[in-house]
Scaffold this motif. Structure first.
Motif, PDB file in Angstrom:
ATOM      1  N   SER A  27       8.776 -49.243 -13.414  1.00 16.31           N
ATOM      2  CA  SER A  27      10.461 -49.846 -13.793  1.00 16.31           C
ATOM      3  C   SER A  27       9.973 -50.432 -15.793  1.00 16.31           C
ATOM      4  O   SER A  27       9.569 -49.687 -16.237  1.00 16.31           O
ATOM      5  N   TYR A  59       6.705 -49.453 -17.702  1.00 14.80           N
ATOM      6  CA  TYR A  59       5.985 -49.787 -16.959  1.00 14.80           C
ATOM      7  C   TYR A  59       5.342 -48.824 -15.556  1.00 14.80           C
ATOM      8  O   TYR A  59       6.176 -48.227 -15.170  1.00 14.80           O
ATOM      9  N   ASN A  60       4.648 -48.313 -16.112  1.00 14.78           N
ATOM     10  CA  ASN A  60       3.711 -47.085 -14.865  1.00 14.78           C
ATOM     11  C   ASN A  60       3.140 -48.461 -13.852  1.00 14.78           C
ATOM     12  O   ASN A  60       2.140 -49.144 -14.239  1.00 14.78           O
ATOM     13  N   VAL A  61       2.743 -47.857 -12.820  1.00 17.32           N
ATOM     14  CA  VAL A  61       2.246 -48.540 -11.789  1.00 17.32           C
ATOM     15  C   VAL A  61       2.278 -47.729 -10.365  1.00 17.32           C
ATOM     16  O   VAL A  61       1.975 -46.618 -10.198  1.00 17.32           O
ATOM     17  N   ARG A  70      -0.609 -52.454  -9.128  1.00 20.23           N
ATOM     18  CA  ARG A  70      -0.859 -52.807 -10.568  1.00 20.23           C
ATOM     19  C   ARG A  70      -0.099 -51.938 -11.075  1.00 20.23           C
ATOM     20  O   ARG A  70       0.387 -51.060 -11.380  1.00 20.23           O
ATOM     21  N   VAL A  71       0.214 -52.903 -11.999  1.00 16.69           N
ATOM     22  CA  VAL A  71       0.645 -51.961 -13.726  1.00 16.69           C
ATOM     23  C   VAL A  71      -1.061 -51.338 -14.871  1.00 16.69           C
ATOM     24  O   VAL A  71      -1.798 -52.084 -14.471  1.00 16.69           O
ATOM     25  N   ASN A  74       1.716 -50.522 -20.133  1.00 17.78           N
ATOM     26  CA  ASN A  74       3.172 -50.648 -20.649  1.00 17.78           C
ATOM     27  C   ASN A  74       3.528 -50.962 -21.851  1.00 17.78           C
ATOM     28  O   ASN A  74       2.020 -50.304 -22.898  1.00 17.78           O
TER      29      ASN A  74
END
Length: 189
Positions: A27, A59-61, A70-71, A74
């Protein structure tokens, strides 16, 4: 570390998240912060004035359970060049168009836009939206100077980084912000 230094330099900040895009894995968000610059930062004495911080996050999730993630990473970028311009310490030459304005979207999609509940209620197609976004990015940033703007709406308002400013027409945006000299070539990354 970083959070402590930020808090000492900007003891009061009000954030407004304007755009939020993503899916289950990644995101991005565009935010601005109205911040009181009240402490030393980067060796610069505090000007004791309010500034607007322009921020973009990626962000990677990691999905932990269906519809819950969960992030895990960031990456935040703050437009420090624009922030310093606001206190009279210009790092870049003046932009050819107006500088210093950042507004939320005018599409009534909520804030941050697009608000997921509205998109779902209107049965918007996230896969179709992704195709348009990827095509626009490909044309605008990786097309090595082709002057196509087919994915840009005529009511587009462009908010570039401090040195490229803001304006409201796709053709003007293309000529002042996305010209080959203003961005890396497809092979230069």
């Amino acid at each position: 570390g970083e959070e402590y230094n930020y808090g000492m330099a900007f003891p009061e900040t009000i954030f407004t998240q304007m755009l939020f895009f993503g899916d289950e894995r990644v995101s991005t968000t565009t935010t601005y912060g109205s911040a009181l610059w009240g402490g030393k930062l980067f060796g610069i004495k505090a000007p004791h004035q309010w500034v607007t911080l322009r921020i973009t996050d990626f962000y990677n999730v990691r999905e932990e359970t269906p519809s819950h993630g969960r992030v895990t990473y960031n990456f935040m970028m703050i437009d420090w060049a624009d922030t310093l311009r606001q206190i009279g310490r210009r790092m870049l030459p003046p932009a050819p168009l107006p500088e210093g304005i950042v507004l939320p979207p005018s599409a009534n999609d909520g804030v941050p836009a697009p608000l997921s509940v509205l998109c779902q209620a209107e049965k918007r197609d996230p896969k179709a939206a992704r195709v348009v976004v990827e095509a626009a990015l490909q044309q605008d940033w990786a097309a090595a100077g082709r002057a196509e703007v087919e994915h840009w709406h005529e009511n587009l308002t462009y908010y570039g980084p401090g040195a490229s400013a803001s304006h409201r027409t796709p053709r003007r945006t293309r000529s002042t912000s996305c010209a080959p000299s203003a961005r890396p070539s497809a092979g230069g990354r």
